[in-house]
Design an enzyme around this catalytic site. Structure first.
Site, short mmCIF file in Angstrom:
data_model
loop_
_atom_site.label_atom_id
_atom_site.label_comp_id
_atom_site.label_asym_id
_atom_site.label_seq_id
_atom_site.Cartn_x
_atom_site.Cartn_y
_atom_site.Cartn_z
N LYS A 181 0.56 -0.90 -0.29
CA LYS A 181 0.24 -0.23 0.20
C LYS A 181 0.79 1.01 -0.21
O LYS A 181 0.37 2.41 -0.47
CB LYS A 181 -0.62 0.01 1.20
CG LYS A 181 -1.67 1.39 1.55
CD LYS A 181 -2.12 1.38 2.94
CE LYS A 181 -2.02 1.49 3.98
NZ LYS A 181 -1.90 3.11 3.92
N ASN A 182 1.50 0.91 0.90
CA ASN A 182 3.00 2.22 0.95
C ASN A 182 3.47 3.03 -0.17
O ASN A 182 3.75 4.07 -0.19
CB ASN A 182 3.22 2.52 2.62
CG ASN A 182 2.45 2.34 3.77
OD1 ASN A 182 1.48 3.25 3.22
ND2 ASN A 182 3.13 2.72 4.79
N CYS A 227 -4.92 13.37 13.16
CA CYS A 227 -5.43 12.12 12.78
C CYS A 227 -5.26 11.26 13.60
O CYS A 227 -4.87 11.67 14.63
CB CYS A 227 -4.89 11.29 11.44
SG CYS A 227 -3.04 10.54 12.08
N ARG A 257 0.62 15.16 13.31
CA ARG A 257 0.70 14.79 11.37
C ARG A 257 1.01 15.75 10.74
O ARG A 257 0.25 15.86 9.79
CB ARG A 257 0.51 13.70 10.87
CG ARG A 257 0.37 12.77 11.42
CD ARG A 257 0.16 11.15 10.78
NE ARG A 257 0.44 10.37 9.99
CZ ARG A 257 0.19 9.40 9.18
NH1 ARG A 257 -0.82 9.19 9.32
NH2 ARG A 257 0.65 9.14 8.24
N ASP A 265 4.52 0.73 11.77
CA ASP A 265 3.21 0.28 11.89
C ASP A 265 3.37 -1.37 11.88
O ASP A 265 2.89 -1.66 11.13
CB ASP A 265 3.62 0.51 9.84
CG ASP A 265 3.08 1.68 9.37
OD1 ASP A 265 2.58 2.88 9.89
OD2 ASP A 265 3.61 2.01 8.07
N ARG A 312 -8.43 -0.54 4.68
CA ARG A 312 -7.69 1.10 4.00
C ARG A 312 -6.57 0.21 3.77
O ARG A 312 -5.77 0.34 2.58
CB ARG A 312 -7.45 1.61 5.36
CG ARG A 312 -8.91 2.88 5.14
CD ARG A 312 -8.28 3.70 6.40
NE ARG A 312 -6.79 4.52 5.51
CZ ARG A 312 -5.61 4.97 5.92
NH1 ARG A 312 -6.19 5.18 7.53
NH2 ARG A 312 -4.97 5.78 5.83
C1 UD1 Z 1 4.37 7.36 5.97
C2 UD1 Z 1 3.25 6.29 6.45
C3 UD1 Z 1 3.17 5.78 7.38
C4 UD1 Z 1 4.03 5.83 8.67
C5 UD1 Z 1 4.61 6.43 8.72
C6 UD1 Z 1 6.16 6.46 9.11
C7 UD1 Z 1 2.45 5.81 3.42
C8 UD1 Z 1 1.09 6.61 2.99
N1 UD1 Z 1 2.44 6.21 4.73
O1 UD1 Z 1 3.69 8.60 7.12
O2 UD1 Z 1 2.22 4.44 7.04
O3 UD1 Z 1 3.99 5.47 9.49
O4 UD1 Z 1 5.22 6.74 7.31
O5 UD1 Z 1 7.18 5.36 9.09
O6 UD1 Z 1 3.78 6.05 3.57
N2 UD1 Z 1 6.24 15.32 10.34
C9 UD1 Z 1 6.39 16.60 11.50
N3 UD1 Z 1 6.11 17.16 9.86
C10 UD1 Z 1 6.12 16.88 8.46
C11 UD1 Z 1 6.14 15.48 8.09
C12 UD1 Z 1 6.00 14.54 8.97
O7 UD1 Z 1 6.18 16.87 11.95
O8 UD1 Z 1 6.00 18.00 7.37
C13 UD1 Z 1 6.32 14.67 11.57
C14 UD1 Z 1 4.76 13.23 11.67
O9 UD1 Z 1 4.06 14.01 12.62
C15 UD1 Z 1 4.72 12.09 12.32
C16 UD1 Z 1 6.58 12.44 11.65
O10 UD1 Z 1 7.08 13.08 11.17
O11 UD1 Z 1 5.21 11.95 13.38
C17 UD1 Z 1 6.06 10.55 11.10
O12 UD1 Z 1 5.82 11.23 9.60
P1 UD1 Z 1 6.21 10.72 8.03
O13 UD1 Z 1 7.13 9.92 7.98
O14 UD1 Z 1 6.24 11.63 7.16
O15 UD1 Z 1 5.01 9.79 8.31
P2 UD1 Z 1 3.73 9.34 7.22
O16 UD1 Z 1 4.27 10.10 5.39
O17 UD1 Z 1 2.76 10.69 6.99
#
Ligand code: UD1
Length: 417
Positions: free
Chosen positions: A22-23, A116, A121, A304, A396
């Site tokens: 999925k990811n 969420c 996030r 995850d 999902r």
């Molecule tokens: C992706 C995965 C999700 C997984 C996560 C961490 C997908 C669709 N989703 O989510 O399943 O749990 O990686 O491995 O691939 N953050 C900030 N600012 C930002 C971006 C992130 O503060 O601009 C923080 C987030 O709030 C969170 C952490 O960084 O606490 C990790 O986020 P990120 O690595 O970006 O995860 P996702 O891409 O949202």
């Protein structure tokens, strides 16, 4: 709304085929607006998030078909540039269309994802990095409004190795003018899969899979074919399913190398995992014993898989701990596991688990995707009946989970609530 009803206590035996990731599929599909020609994707999982992604591509003006595990995407001569709130609120990954739209159209209007269930996030790291490439953003009526002329290569150092941020920038940089260097980039295998897809379409990328990725912008990307990698989190979940039921499963299409941290933790807990000609075989090798786990960016233990390994820890001898370092609110499954008889206490980002001999079935509520998986796993091991409500979370991210589990001996049915 559907629920899953599980009568636990049946060891799982047989073979499970792992679906496409999925990811990895989400960003790779959302990269479609970057290409000039038609795209054919294979090994795409049939999941709610994938259908949402195809809907978003349709809104952007691309046409799509989805048959079995194949998605065909036909490019549009003119793209729309808005990802509406109704879609983004159901799938945060929609924000990944920001990079491709800015790179291709110089314009993007994407609903700001709200908080969420598992935390705030924000997407600040995506926006700051895109600004370095020349994009300008405003926030209007809950939408991120981005504009740019052709994006310019930049040297970006992420404050944190954000998965989505790295993906957005990787896609944006492919069509930018000049060289982009992403430092402290995320190293998740799904990012390497996205990079390999972009390279197959004509992008110039090196260093993916490491924390420094270099992208030399090209004028255009062409169409082509690509097969999505298998889902390492789905595979890890079925590894726990075999162990928690004291069963014996073979996983086909299992990305073992990408599961190093999970495999070594499960082995430490007494789970045997071996490669065989038929696939990866999972069964207990000794009594389950507890362990300490900290979630970290890849190659560390994936957040995850945190909820699923916690279910296993509930039934392992002795005490273990979990430290969740990625998300601030990812313990909502704890109170539900406690309803099944688990002994868990939470203090800030730490959870302490005392193993118990048995769990007892009860009605429980799923709160997010991986929390749902952990309740299914606990239900498979619990005595009596566990009914998991709000199972749409599971849909999902897990393809036909109850069908796959029933196929290896679980007593599990989907019912209307
Ligand atoms: C992706 C995965 C999700 C997984 C996560 C961490 C997908 C669709 N989703 O989510 O399943 O749990 O990686 O491995 O691939 N953050 C900030 N600012 C930002 C971006 C992130 O503060 O601009 C923080 C987030 O709030 C969170 C952490 O960084 O606490 C990790 O986020 P990120 O690595 O970006 O995860 P996702 O891409 O949202």
């Amino acid at each position: 709304m559907d629920k899953l009803v599980i009568r636990g206590g049946k060891p799982l035996h047989g073979t499970v085929r792992i679906s496409g990731s999925k990811n990895a599929a989400l960003p790779i599909l959302l990269a479609a607006p970057l290409a000039d020609g038609p795209l054919e994707y294979a090994n795409v999982p049939r999941l709610r998030d994938i259908f949402t992604t195809l809907k978003l591509l349709n809104i952007l003006g691309l046409s799509t078909t989805f048959e079995q595990d194949r998605v065909l995407v036909t490019p549009a001569s003119v793209l729309n540039h808005e990802a509406p709130y109704d879609l983004v609120k159901t799938m945060r990954a929609s924000v990944l269309c920001l990079g491709p739209l800015l790179a291709r159209q110089g314009r993007a209007r994407v609903a700001l994802p709200g908080g969420c269930a598992i935390g705030a996030r924000p997407v600040n790291l995506h926006l700051t990095a895109l600004e370095k490439m020349g994009a300008v953003f405003d926030l209007e009526e809950g939408y991120i409004e981005g504009r740019c002329d052709r994006l310019k290569g930049a040297h970006i150092i992420f404050d944190f190795p954000t998965v989505g941020g790295t993906e957005n920038l990787l896609m944006a940089a492919c069509l930018a003018e000049g060289r982009t260097i992403l430092e402290n980039a995320a190293r998740e295998p799904e990012i390497s899969d996205l990079a390999e897809f972009l390279i197959a379409m004509g992008a110039k990328i090196s260093g993916h899979g490491t924390s420094i990725i270099t992208i030399d912008g090209v004028a255009s990307l062409h169409g082509g074919r690509y097969a999505i990698m298998p889902d390492r989190i789905e595979a890890g979940t079925y590894m726990v399913a075999a162990a928690i039921t004291d069963g014996d499963l073979i996983l086909e299409n299992c990305p073992l190398r990408e599961l190093d941290a999970v495999v070594s933790k499960l082995r430490e807990m007494g789970v045997g995992i071996e490669e065989t000609p038929a696939g990866v075989r999972i069964r207990r090798s000794s009594e389950l014993v507890n362990a300490d786990v900290a979630t970290l960016p890849y190659p560390g233990f994936p957040t995850d898989m945190q909820a699923q390994i916690m279910a296993l820890m509930c039934l392992a001898r002795g005490a273990g701990s979990i430290k969740e370092t990625i998300f601030e609110n990812r313990y909502m499954h704890v109170q539900e596991l406690v309803r099944l008889g688990a002994r868990i206490t939470v203090s800030g980002q730490n959870a302490f688990v005392h193993g118990t001999d048995r769990l007892i079935g009860a009605p429980v509520m799923a709160s997010d995707l991986r929390a749902s998986a952990s309740l299914v796993l606990a239900g498979l091991a619990a005595r009596g009946t566990t009914a998991i409500q709000r199972v749409y979370h599971l849909d999902r991210g897990y393809e036909s989970m109850e069908v796959k589990l029933a196929g290896v001996g679980a007593d599990i049915v989907r019912a209307r609530e």
